[in-house]
Motif scaffolding. Structure first.
Motif, PDB file in Angstrom:
ATOM      1  N   TYR A 114       8.959  24.318 -12.518  1.00  9.81           N
ATOM      2  CA  TYR A 114       9.919  23.706 -11.548  1.00  9.81           C
ATOM      3  C   TYR A 114       9.778  23.546  -9.902  1.00  9.81           C
ATOM      4  N   ASP A 115       8.637  23.897  -9.930  1.00  3.71           N
ATOM      5  CA  ASP A 115       7.892  23.628  -9.029  1.00  3.71           C
ATOM      6  C   ASP A 115       7.657  22.156  -8.915  1.00  3.71           C
ATOM      7  N   THR A 116       8.279  20.784  -9.288  1.00  4.70           N
ATOM      8  CA  THR A 116       7.913  19.861 -10.151  1.00  4.70           C
ATOM      9  C   THR A 116       6.560  19.143  -9.904  1.00  4.70           C
ATOM     10  N   ARG A 117       5.353  20.232 -10.897  1.00  3.58           N
ATOM     11  CA  ARG A 117       4.026  19.216 -11.134  1.00  3.58           C
ATOM     12  C   ARG A 117       3.908  20.504 -12.646  1.00  3.58           C
ATOM     13  N   VAL A 118       3.128  19.520 -12.823  1.00  5.12           N
ATOM     14  CA  VAL A 118       2.446  19.771 -14.266  1.00  5.12           C
ATOM     15  C   VAL A 118       1.074  19.941 -13.878  1.00  5.12           C
ATOM     16  N   ILE A 119       0.525  20.802 -13.814  1.00  5.99           N
ATOM     17  CA  ILE A 119      -0.979  21.071 -14.012  1.00  5.99           C
ATOM     18  C   ILE A 119      -2.130  21.188 -14.803  1.00  5.99           C
ATOM     19  N   ILE A 120      -3.164  20.660 -15.033  1.00  7.80           N
ATOM     20  CA  ILE A 120      -3.762  20.553 -16.040  1.00  7.80           C
ATOM     21  C   ILE A 120      -5.165  21.864 -16.262  1.00  7.80           C
ATOM     22  N   HIS A 164       5.365  14.766  -9.874  1.00  8.75           N
ATOM     23  CA  HIS A 164       7.147  14.701  -9.964  1.00  8.75           C
ATOM     24  C   HIS A 164       7.377  14.039  -8.940  1.00  8.75           C
ATOM     25  N   LEU A 165       6.988  14.303  -7.694  1.00  8.21           N
ATOM     26  CA  LEU A 165       7.828  14.723  -6.366  1.00  8.21           C
ATOM     27  C   LEU A 165       6.768  13.692  -5.421  1.00  8.21           C
ATOM     28  N   PHE A 166       7.325  12.486  -4.384  1.00  7.05           N
ATOM     29  CA  PHE A 166       6.460  12.243  -3.533  1.00  7.05           C
ATOM     30  C   PHE A 166       7.213  11.909  -2.440  1.00  7.05           C
ATOM     31  N   PRO A 167       6.773  12.360  -0.929  1.00  4.23           N
ATOM     32  CA  PRO A 167       5.372  13.492  -0.877  1.00  4.23           C
ATOM     33  C   PRO A 167       5.592  14.676  -1.260  1.00  4.23           C
ATOM     34  N   PRO A 168       4.730  15.239  -1.727  1.00  2.00           N
ATOM     35  CA  PRO A 168       4.097  16.467  -2.704  1.00  2.00           C
ATOM     36  C   PRO A 168       4.962  17.325  -1.315  1.00  2.00           C
ATOM     37  N   PRO A 169       6.224  18.521  -1.884  1.00  2.00           N
ATOM     38  CA  PRO A 169       7.101  19.441  -1.588  1.00  2.00           C
ATOM     39  C   PRO A 169       6.186  20.257  -0.588  1.00  2.00           C
ATOM     40  N   SER A 170       6.544  21.242  -0.231  1.00  2.00           N
ATOM     41  CA  SER A 170       6.272  21.940   0.563  1.00  2.00           C
ATOM     42  C   SER A 170       6.002  23.402  -1.008  1.00  2.00           C
ATOM     43  N   PRO A 171       5.523  24.231  -0.346  1.00  2.00           N
ATOM     44  CA  PRO A 171       5.766  25.167  -0.979  1.00  2.00           C
ATOM     45  C   PRO A 171       6.656  26.420  -1.700  1.00  2.00           C
ATOM     46  N   ILE A 172       7.774  26.400  -0.164  1.00  2.00           N
ATOM     47  CA  ILE A 172       9.020  26.790   0.466  1.00  2.00           C
ATOM     48  C   ILE A 172      10.062  25.460  -0.730  1.00  2.00           C
ATOM     49  N   PHE A 173       9.960  24.268  -0.274  1.00  4.57           N
ATOM     50  CA  PHE A 173      10.935  23.210  -1.260  1.00  4.57           C
ATOM     51  C   PHE A 173      10.452  23.786  -2.911  1.00  4.57           C
ATOM     52  N   ALA A 174       9.442  23.420  -3.433  1.00  2.00           N
ATOM     53  CA  ALA A 174       8.682  24.085  -4.261  1.00  2.00           C
ATOM     54  C   ALA A 174       9.425  25.031  -5.247  1.00  2.00           C
ATOM     55  N   GLY A 175       9.130  25.974  -4.364  1.00  2.00           N
ATOM     56  CA  GLY A 175       9.624  26.929  -4.816  1.00  2.00           C
ATOM     57  C   GLY A 175      10.854  27.861  -5.222  1.00  2.00           C
ATOM     58  N   GLY A 176      11.468  26.219  -4.693  1.00  2.00           N
ATOM     59  CA  GLY A 176      13.688  26.582  -4.564  1.00  2.00           C
ATOM     60  C   GLY A 176      13.564  25.788  -5.685  1.00  2.00           C
ATOM     61  N   ALA A 177      15.426  25.253  -4.927  1.00  2.00           N
ATOM     62  CA  ALA A 177      15.730  23.820  -5.736  1.00  2.00           C
ATOM     63  C   ALA A 177      15.455  23.386  -5.742  1.00  2.00           C
ATOM     64  N   ASN A 178      15.498  22.598  -6.876  1.00  2.00           N
ATOM     65  CA  ASN A 178      15.202  20.650  -5.919  1.00  2.00           C
ATOM     66  C   ASN A 178      15.755  19.948  -7.573  1.00  2.00           C
ATOM     67  N   ASP A 179      15.640  18.410  -7.699  1.00  4.15           N
ATOM     68  CA  ASP A 179      16.000  17.885  -8.414  1.00  4.15           C
ATOM     69  C   ASP A 179      14.710  17.475  -9.284  1.00  4.15           C
TER      70      ASP A 179
END
Length: 422
Positions: free
Chosen positions: A276-282, A296-311
């Motif tokens: 849910y942090d907007t990323r796929v990690i290989i 899946h989002l640019f610019p890359p979100p901050s850990p705080i934003f990535a750790g919460g609700a986003n679209d």
């Protein structure tokens, strides 16, 4: 226009070819929750496609029939005509023709699906092998369903008959996966924070409970040689397990939100996880290191934003059988097709309320399930793998990263074989 990793520039990114869909008849009172297609699956031999279409129902459809309905593309490559089937109870062989379609009422909402095939030469791990209720033959094909009430039901795919009812989980069984070695070892991932290992060749005996997750377990996946299991869940959790010793190998650190999907590459050298942090990690599962991030989002979100609700929550990730392509489903109403050597999508397609995805057995098609119980299909981007990549996959099927790094070869080749050039 500038192009950024994960962003969609329609002028530069190809459109995936849509080939068809499987729809569910909808009554007015059905416009509620409970209709979701939480999981889709292809049989290992490519003969069947299964999906949970909501309201307790699982549909089993011959894949060749699907392709013919879609217009015949690739229908000559799909499905296998079976000449005999060994009955799972009596052991008698009865003639069968083309695979038949089945509609199965599982008795509760279906969250997880998995096909399992039997190889009699693979020894069961159970101690008491004198007598078993079920004797699975080489051409046996099973379907495991994980339910809302914590139960797991095992079905005979060819007849639609219920074979086993496994009861031990105390909450939703979110995901199921069979060991690919034909041993019929089944792993279930549950919201009760545990993974449970079942031996279907021992009549469904529970072998082990794996406990390390502190929150819900969303998904699990076996490595191609069945020796390692990856499990992912809430609280940024990514765990690797030794399935010979049933012990924890390591925890992978890198995600900033719940991790909901995972899959190994066909050679076992790579592991993809979706969050849910907007990323796929290989990852390199042998070393526990990050090789590539698909944003899946640019610019890359901050850990705080990535750790919460986003679209841009990534709902599902799947590895193609060619070892080069990856598909992801996100909340931004998009399906993305990636290659392992690029940080931008190779192709995209629209999908509203997508939840899950899986590649067909031959890697030619992608199936994606949605919240309305329907399934959509696309032809995968076509490309010819280089001889270098084929040789790398062949080598990595039998060698770990540590073994590759000890080879007396030029550093550039060693880096290529270790996927460190991604």
């Amino acid at each position: 226009m500038a192009s950024f990793p994960g962003s969609v520039n329609e002028n530069e990114i190809g459109k995936a070819k849509f080939i068809g869909e499987l729809l569910v008849p909808v009554a007015p009172f059905d416009q509620k929750s409970g209709r979701e297609t939480w999981t889709v699956a292809f049989a290992p031999d490519g003969s069947y496609f299964a999906w949970s279409q909501g309201h307790r129902i699982v549909r089993l459809v011959p894949w060749s029939k699907c392709l013919k309905n879609f217009g015949g593309e690739g229908s000559n490559r799909a499905g296998t005509r079976r000449l005999s089937r060994q009955d799972s109870e009596g052991g008698t062989v009865v003639p069968v023709g083309e695979p038949r379609e089945h509609t199965i009422d599982c008795g509760d909402i279906v969250w997880g699906l998995a096909f399992g095939s039997s190889v009699p030469e693979k020894q069961s791990r159970c101690v008491n092998i004198e007598w078993h209720r079920f004797k699975f033959g080489q051409d046996q094909l099973l379907l495991a369903t994980g339910l809302n009430n914590g139960r797991i039901k095992i079905w005979d795919v060819y007849t639609g008959k219920l074979l086993l009812n496994l009861m031990d989980h105390t909450d939703i069984v979110r995901d199921l996966t069979f060991a690919p070695d034909g041993s019929l070892m089944l792993v279930s991932a549950s919201r009760d924070k545990t993974l449970r290992v079942w031996d279907l060749k021992d009549d469904g005996n529970m072998v082990k409970v794996l406990r390390s997750h502190q929150n819900w377990v969303y998904c699990s996946a076996f490595s191609p040689d069945s020796s390692v299991l990856c499990s992912v869940g809430a609280g940024k959790s990514v765990f690797l397990w030794d399935m010979d010793k049933y012990s924890l190998i390591r925890k992978l650190e890198g995600h900033h939100n719940d991790v909901v999907s995972c899959e190994f590459s066909p050679d076992g050298a790579l592991l993809a996880t979706a969050s849910y942090d907007t990323r796929v990690i290989i990852w390199d599962p042998h070393m526990g290191t990050v090789l590539l991030e698909l944003a899946h989002l640019f610019p890359p979100p901050s850990p705080i934003f990535a750790g919460g609700a986003n679209d841009r929550w990534v709902r599902s990730v799947a590895f193609c059988h060619d070892g080069r392509h990856i598909a992801s489903i996100t909340d931004d109403r998009m399906v993305r097709f990636w290659t392992i050597d690029e940080t931008s999508p190779q192709a995209i397609a629209p999908l509203t309320n997508g939840l899950c995805c899986a590649f067909s057995t031959d890697g030619s098609f992608l199936a994606a399930g949605s919240r309305d119980g329907s399934v959509h299909f696309w032809a995968c981007p076509k490309s010819i793998a280089s001889l270098q990549h084929l040789c790398r996959m062949a080598l990595r099927r039998v060698m770990s990263t540590q073994q590759v790094q000890t080879l007396p070869i030029p550093p550039r080749i060693r880096s290529y074989l270790s996927y460190q050039d991604l």
